[in-house]
Scaffold this motif. Structure first.
Motif, PDB file in Angstrom:
ATOM      1  N   ARG A 229      37.485  17.952  29.250  1.00 27.27           N
ATOM      2  CA  ARG A 229      37.948  18.970  28.313  1.00 27.27           C
ATOM      3  C   ARG A 229      39.322  19.474  28.754  1.00 27.27           C
ATOM      4  O   ARG A 229      39.718  19.288  29.895  1.00 27.27           O
ATOM      5  CB  ARG A 229      36.966  20.146  28.251  1.00 27.27           C
ATOM      6  CG  ARG A 229      35.598  19.776  27.690  1.00 27.27           C
ATOM      7  CD  ARG A 229      34.664  20.970  27.742  1.00 27.27           C
ATOM      8  NE  ARG A 229      33.371  20.687  27.169  1.00 27.27           N
ATOM      9  CZ  ARG A 229      33.067  20.836  25.889  1.00 27.27           C
ATOM     10  NH1 ARG A 229      33.993  21.285  25.044  1.00 27.27           N
ATOM     11  NH2 ARG A 229      31.858  20.557  25.453  1.00 27.27           N
ATOM     12  N   LEU A 230      40.001  20.093  27.818  1.00 25.53           N
ATOM     13  CA  LEU A 230      41.321  20.632  28.120  1.00 25.53           C
ATOM     14  C   LEU A 230      41.183  21.824  29.055  1.00 25.53           C
ATOM     15  O   LEU A 230      40.487  22.790  28.747  1.00 25.53           O
ATOM     16  CB  LEU A 230      42.034  21.058  26.832  1.00 25.53           C
ATOM     17  CG  LEU A 230      43.432  21.654  27.001  1.00 25.53           C
ATOM     18  CD1 LEU A 230      44.377  20.638  27.645  1.00 25.53           C
ATOM     19  CD2 LEU A 230      43.990  22.109  25.657  1.00 25.53           C
ATOM     20  N   ARG A 231      41.828  21.740  30.193  1.00 33.29           N
ATOM     21  CA  ARG A 231      41.789  22.823  31.164  1.00 33.29           C
ATOM     22  C   ARG A 231      42.997  23.728  30.984  1.00 33.29           C
ATOM     23  O   ARG A 231      44.072  23.296  30.582  1.00 33.29           O
ATOM     24  CB  ARG A 231      41.758  22.261  32.587  1.00 33.29           C
ATOM     25  CG  ARG A 231      40.534  21.385  32.857  1.00 33.29           C
ATOM     26  CD  ARG A 231      40.482  20.944  34.311  1.00 33.29           C
ATOM     27  NE  ARG A 231      39.339  20.076  34.561  1.00 33.29           N
ATOM     28  CZ  ARG A 231      38.104  20.517  34.808  1.00 33.29           C
ATOM     29  NH1 ARG A 231      37.870  21.821  34.841  1.00 33.29           N
ATOM     30  NH2 ARG A 231      37.118  19.676  35.017  1.00 33.29           N
ATOM     31  N   TRP A 232      42.800  25.004  31.308  1.00 31.55           N
ATOM     32  CA  TRP A 232      43.867  25.976  31.101  1.00 31.55           C
ATOM     33  C   TRP A 232      45.096  25.642  31.932  1.00 31.55           C
ATOM     34  O   TRP A 232      46.223  25.927  31.525  1.00 31.55           O
ATOM     35  CB  TRP A 232      43.355  27.378  31.446  1.00 31.55           C
ATOM     36  CG  TRP A 232      42.428  27.925  30.423  1.00 31.55           C
ATOM     37  CD1 TRP A 232      41.088  28.141  30.543  1.00 31.55           C
ATOM     38  CD2 TRP A 232      42.763  28.321  29.095  1.00 31.55           C
ATOM     39  NE1 TRP A 232      40.556  28.637  29.384  1.00 31.55           N
ATOM     40  CE2 TRP A 232      41.568  28.770  28.477  1.00 31.55           C
ATOM     41  CE3 TRP A 232      43.947  28.349  28.356  1.00 31.55           C
ATOM     42  CZ2 TRP A 232      41.543  29.232  27.161  1.00 31.55           C
ATOM     43  CZ3 TRP A 232      43.924  28.814  27.046  1.00 31.55           C
ATOM     44  CH2 TRP A 232      42.726  29.244  26.460  1.00 31.55           C
ATOM     45  N   GLY A 233      44.890  25.025  33.099  1.00 28.90           N
ATOM     46  CA  GLY A 233      46.033  24.679  33.929  1.00 28.90           C
ATOM     47  C   GLY A 233      46.973  23.713  33.237  1.00 28.90           C
ATOM     48  O   GLY A 233      48.199  23.886  33.249  1.00 28.90           O
ATOM     49  N   TRP A 234      46.413  22.671  32.593  1.00 30.47           N
ATOM     50  CA  TRP A 234      47.245  21.704  31.884  1.00 30.47           C
ATOM     51  C   TRP A 234      47.838  22.299  30.616  1.00 30.47           C
ATOM     52  O   TRP A 234      48.975  21.990  30.242  1.00 30.47           O
ATOM     53  CB  TRP A 234      46.438  20.454  31.560  1.00 30.47           C
ATOM     54  CG  TRP A 234      46.356  19.519  32.722  1.00 30.47           C
ATOM     55  CD1 TRP A 234      45.271  19.263  33.503  1.00 30.47           C
ATOM     56  CD2 TRP A 234      47.422  18.727  33.252  1.00 30.47           C
ATOM     57  NE1 TRP A 234      45.588  18.358  34.491  1.00 30.47           N
ATOM     58  CE2 TRP A 234      46.905  18.011  34.359  1.00 30.47           C
ATOM     59  CE3 TRP A 234      48.764  18.550  32.901  1.00 30.47           C
ATOM     60  CZ2 TRP A 234      47.680  17.134  35.107  1.00 30.47           C
ATOM     61  CZ3 TRP A 234      49.546  17.678  33.644  1.00 30.47           C
ATOM     62  CH2 TRP A 234      49.006  16.981  34.736  1.00 30.47           C
ATOM     63  N   ALA A 235      47.074  23.145  29.951  1.00 30.92           N
ATOM     64  CA  ALA A 235      47.630  23.819  28.771  1.00 30.92           C
ATOM     65  C   ALA A 235      48.811  24.696  29.169  1.00 30.92           C
ATOM     66  O   ALA A 235      49.843  24.718  28.492  1.00 30.92           O
ATOM     67  CB  ALA A 235      46.544  24.657  28.087  1.00 30.92           C
ATOM     68  N   GLY A 236      48.662  25.405  30.280  1.00 30.66           N
ATOM     69  CA  GLY A 236      49.768  26.227  30.769  1.00 30.66           C
ATOM     70  C   GLY A 236      50.963  25.385  31.170  1.00 30.66           C
ATOM     71  O   GLY A 236      52.123  25.770  30.932  1.00 30.66           O
TER      72      GLY A 236
END
Length: 353
Positions: free
Chosen positions: A21-28
């Protein structure tokens, strides 16, 4: 009317088990990359403009009128258009790779580039100038051409394969693109005075970017990205194979049609204003897969962010490397994309079409 009802709820959770799943670290990281690239795009140029001036301009402070005009008329719209074009091409490439289960698919697979090129060539070569009643007819002609090419490829593929085979659609796209390219070559031979302008358009450019262009493509990009995003779980399910997904009661034909229409609509819009900028739809999704994972729940949103950042930086390089002249942005993306394409092709030998 084409329904865009999402069947994602019909995908059993077990089907998607184990997919990242999309992790907040990569989204950031994606948001940070986009912000940094936009900052570079606004600050870098033949006229030096400092960070303070940019901030003051954005908040309505007192700045030099000349610099404010450069920012609002040239750099801001060009960066925003680069964001829209890059994000759309990257997410369209990821979507095409998902529905066709082909790692080498790109947004121009079904002939969108050939159609856009022909439309623009006809408008430049035979049109009553590039402007009619103050309206630039070249983007409209390119948009119509791209849509016509993909519609022709889809109709041909459906008549031959009943949409049961992704291979049939791909071959139909190759046939239509070849036909359109032949017509374009003939037009260029008969309209030699316009060859330079035609090639300038074909190689891609954001040099004429303005707020009119941004407003022109924004609705198409927003709608296309939204539809593809809503179908990201179904793209993951398609990795199981057509027979398996059909056994779950999900129509592969319907998914393919909706995603292809959405991706084509957005691609046609951004190509109409930016020309045919190659390899963005291959470089960005594959880089994300290598770094984060293969799940389209990750690839789709990150493709939008990193695709936008990539094209803004490529455009900045295109307008500064040989300043005061400009390189076509397609030259920059092809220089980076061609070797990347070869690496992907060699690493995916035997991948199913």
């Amino acid at each position: 009317m084409l329904s865009i009802k999402v069947d994602a709820a019909a995908v059993p959770p077990a089907v998607l088990a184990g997919m990242p799943r999309l992790r907040w670290g990569w989204a950031g990281a994606g948001l940070l990359a986009l912000a940094a690239s936009c900052g570079v795009g606004v600050l870098v140029g033949p006229v030096h403009i400092g960070v303070g001036t940019v901030v003051q301009t954005l908040v309505g402070g007192a700045v030099d009128p000349g610099q404010a005009n450069i920012l609002w008329s040239l750099r801001f719209p060009r960066v925003v258009l680069g964001v829209l074009v890059g994000g759309m091409l990257a997410v369209a490439g990821a979507a095409y790779q998902g529905v066709f289960r082909n790692p080498l698919a790109d947004p121009y697979l079904l002939g969108a580039a050939a159609g856009a090129n022909l439309g623009a060539t006809l408008a430049i070569g035979f049109g009553p100038g590039t402007s009619v009643l103050g309206f630039n007819v070249v983007p409209l002609a390119a948009f119509v051409g791209a849509g016509a090419a993909v519609a022709g490829a889809y109709s041909l593929g459906r008549s031959v394969t009943g949409l049961r085979s992704a291979t049939g659609l791909i071959l139909a796209g190759v046939a239509v693109a070849t036909f359109f390219n032949a017509i374009q070559s003939y037009v260029q031979q008969t309209q030699t005075n316009s060859i330079r302008q035609v090639y300038s358009w074909i190689l891609g450019r954001l040099v004429t970017a303005g707020w009119d262009d941004v407003l022109l493509v924004l609705p198409y990009v927003a709608l296309s990205v939204a539809v593809i995003f809503l179908h990201r779980r179904l793209l993951d399910a398609l990795t199981l194979g057509e027979d398996e997904i059909t056994s779950l009661g999900i129509s592969v034909r319907r998914i393919r049609l909706i995603v292809v229409v959405a991706a084509t609509l957005g691609t046609a819009a951004v190509v109409a204003v930016g020309g045919t900028i190659a390899f963005v739809g291959i470089i960005v999704p594959h880089t994300i897969r290598l770094l984060v994972g293969r799940s389209y729940r990750v690839v789709i949103p990150l493709s939008v962010l990193f695709g936008a950042a990539f094209l803004v930086l490529a455009d900045t390089a295109a307008r500064t490397m040989v300043a005061p002249a400009e390189l076509p942005i397609g030259v920059i993306t092809a220089f980076l994309g061609a070797p990347f394409f070869i690496v992907v092709m060699r690493s995916t030998r035997g991948a199913p079409l």
